[in-house]
Design a protein around this motif. Structure first.
Motif, PDB file in Angstrom:
ATOM      1  N   HIS A   1       7.567   0.526   9.746  1.00  0.00           N
ATOM      2  CA  HIS A   1       6.810  -0.520   9.078  1.00  0.00           C
ATOM      3  C   HIS A   1       7.370  -1.881   9.477  1.00  0.00           C
ATOM      4  O   HIS A   1       8.442  -2.284   9.020  1.00  0.00           O
ATOM      5  N   TYR A   2       6.668  -2.590  10.331  1.00  0.00           N
ATOM      6  CA  TYR A   2       7.089  -3.935  10.714  1.00  0.00           C
ATOM      7  C   TYR A   2       6.640  -4.936   9.657  1.00  0.00           C
ATOM      8  O   TYR A   2       5.534  -4.847   9.137  1.00  0.00           O
ATOM      9  N   LYS A   3       7.511  -5.886   9.365  1.00  0.00           N
ATOM     10  CA  LYS A   3       7.136  -7.021   8.538  1.00  0.00           C
ATOM     11  C   LYS A   3       6.628  -8.139   9.439  1.00  0.00           C
ATOM     12  O   LYS A   3       7.129  -8.321  10.555  1.00  0.00           O
TER      13      LYS A   3
ATOM     14  N   TYR B   1       0.323   2.020   9.920  1.00  0.00           N
ATOM     15  CA  TYR B   1       1.133   0.996  10.574  1.00  0.00           C
ATOM     16  C   TYR B   1       0.374   0.355  11.734  1.00  0.00           C
ATOM     17  O   TYR B   1       0.550  -0.841  12.012  1.00  0.00           O
ATOM     18  N   LYS B   2      -0.466   1.119  12.392  1.00  0.00           N
ATOM     19  CA  LYS B   2      -1.306   0.552  13.447  1.00  0.00           C
ATOM     20  C   LYS B   2      -2.280  -0.469  12.859  1.00  0.00           C
ATOM     21  O   LYS B   2      -2.493  -1.543  13.428  1.00  0.00           O
ATOM     22  N   GLN B   3      -2.811  -0.156  11.704  1.00  0.00           N
ATOM     23  CA  GLN B   3      -3.728  -1.076  11.022  1.00  0.00           C
ATOM     24  C   GLN B   3      -3.015  -2.376  10.637  1.00  0.00           C
ATOM     25  O   GLN B   3      -3.589  -3.471  10.732  1.00  0.00           O
TER      26      GLN B   3
ATOM     27  N   GLU C   1      -2.813  -4.567  13.569  1.00  0.00           N
ATOM     28  CA  GLU C   1      -4.139  -5.148  13.775  1.00  0.00           C
ATOM     29  C   GLU C   1      -4.306  -6.399  12.896  1.00  0.00           C
ATOM     30  O   GLU C   1      -4.832  -7.432  13.344  1.00  0.00           O
ATOM     31  N   GLU C   2      -3.834  -6.325  11.670  1.00  0.00           N
ATOM     32  CA  GLU C   2      -3.914  -7.470  10.758  1.00  0.00           C
ATOM     33  C   GLU C   2      -2.994  -8.608  11.212  1.00  0.00           C
ATOM     34  O   GLU C   2      -3.390  -9.773  11.196  1.00  0.00           O
ATOM     35  N   TYR C   3      -1.768  -8.260  11.614  1.00  0.00           N
ATOM     36  CA  TYR C   3      -0.809  -9.288  12.023  1.00  0.00           C
ATOM     37  C   TYR C   3      -1.296 -10.070  13.241  1.00  0.00           C
ATOM     38  O   TYR C   3      -1.064 -11.275  13.356  1.00  0.00           O
ATOM     39  N   PHE C   4      -1.956  -9.378  14.167  1.00  0.00           N
ATOM     40  CA  PHE C   4      -2.394  -9.998  15.417  1.00  0.00           C
ATOM     41  C   PHE C   4      -3.865 -10.413  15.379  1.00  0.00           C
ATOM     42  O   PHE C   4      -4.457 -10.708  16.419  1.00  0.00           O
TER      43      PHE C   4
END
Length: 283
Positions: free
Chosen positions: A168-170, A206-208, A211-214
């Motif tokens: 899980h990336y922040k 986590y892929k989603q 998608e939100e972060y980028f």
């Protein structure tokens, strides 16, 4: 707000190329650059009964060489960096490279370290090489960018971000990757090296998140079916002529567990393009 960027140098050509790369990357940004030279003479010895005096003279010579080298860098920068909102500060220290970088990162609240991957092996200075890998691993409170030899600055065509989708990336951990992508208009290519046939529910989640972060950046998702992660990254980067690799070093997971394996040495010392090591600030 001004960026604070640390530029270690051993006065080698590769160290200068890394400084030039940093200055060009942030040419339109307000920056304070801290140029650090570390020297060491702990192995110094003389067959002389008056060793303390000789040692003091030698110490002074080493320090003077360091200061003169830093002055030359400031002169070189004055010729090539006109019109930019850049301030330069020099730091000369007798210390190990890792210890000095840790201290300056803390004292100056550094945002990013940029350094070369090869250097001189002169007795008065510290060779970069394997030290770059050590810095990428041990400096965990700010990102570290490694610049390979003979790299001339050009906006990266794309930035490759390898991931397993298992952690899980922040968003704040990806801050400098997002900043550089916006600064250079470089698309982000998220690369998943497939070792199983399908993503599980956690991986899909986590892929989603990525998608939100980028969401505000040009980005795309890619998958390679290969067991050798290092070979997969190399194949992807070479086939697409990518301009940068960025990854997060998370301890005990995916990349975090391979700092003792050949892949990070390839990224840290043998990569032909800049490598940005981000960090899991929670570790």
């Amino acid at each position: 707000m001004r960026r604070k960027i640390l530029l270690p140098t051993d006065f080698s050509r590769n160290a200068w190329d890394a400084i030039a790369y940093a200055v060009d990357l942030f040419k339109n940004e307000a920056c304070d650059f801290f140029i650090l030279n570390v020297y060491d003479y702990t192995g110094f010895a003389l067959d002389n009964i008056n060793v303390p005096q000789a040692h003091n003279e030698y110490s002074k010579t080493v320090q003077e060489k360091s200061m003169k080298g830093l002055e030359r860098i400031l002169q070189q920068l004055s010729f090539r960096d006109e019109g930019s909102d850049h301030n330069y500060y020099t730091i000369s220290k007798q210390d190990s490279l890792l210890s000095a970088i840790k201290e300056v990162v803390e004292l100056k609240d550094i945002d990013l370290v940029i350094m070369g991957t090869k250097g001189d092996t002169d007795a008065l200075n510290v060779s970069f090489g394997s030290n770059t890998v050590l810095i990428m691993e041990k400096i965990r409170n700010c990102p570290v960018m490694a610049i390979p030899p003979d790299t001339l600055y050009a906006d990266p065509t794309e930035i490759v971000f390898p991931t397993s989708y298992k952690t899980h990336y922040k968003k704040r951990e990806l801050g400098y990757l997002i900043d550089i992508a916006k600064l250079t208009n470089a698309p982000i290519r998220i690369l998943h090296v497939e070792t199983s046939k399908e993503l599980n529910e956690t991986q899909l989640n986590y892929k989603q998140l990525l998608e939100e972060y980028f969401a505000d950046l040009e980005h795309s998702f890619h998958t390679l079916d290969k067991n050798d992660i290092g070979a997969a990254i190399e194949l992807f980067v070479q086939s697409r002529n990518s301009g940068m690799i960025a990854f997060i070093n998370k301890k005990h997971t995916f990349f975090g567990s391979i700092f003792s394996q050949p892949l990070v040495k390839e990224l840290g010392t043998h990569s032909k393009i800049p490598v940005l090591a981000l960090h899991d600030f929670r570790n």
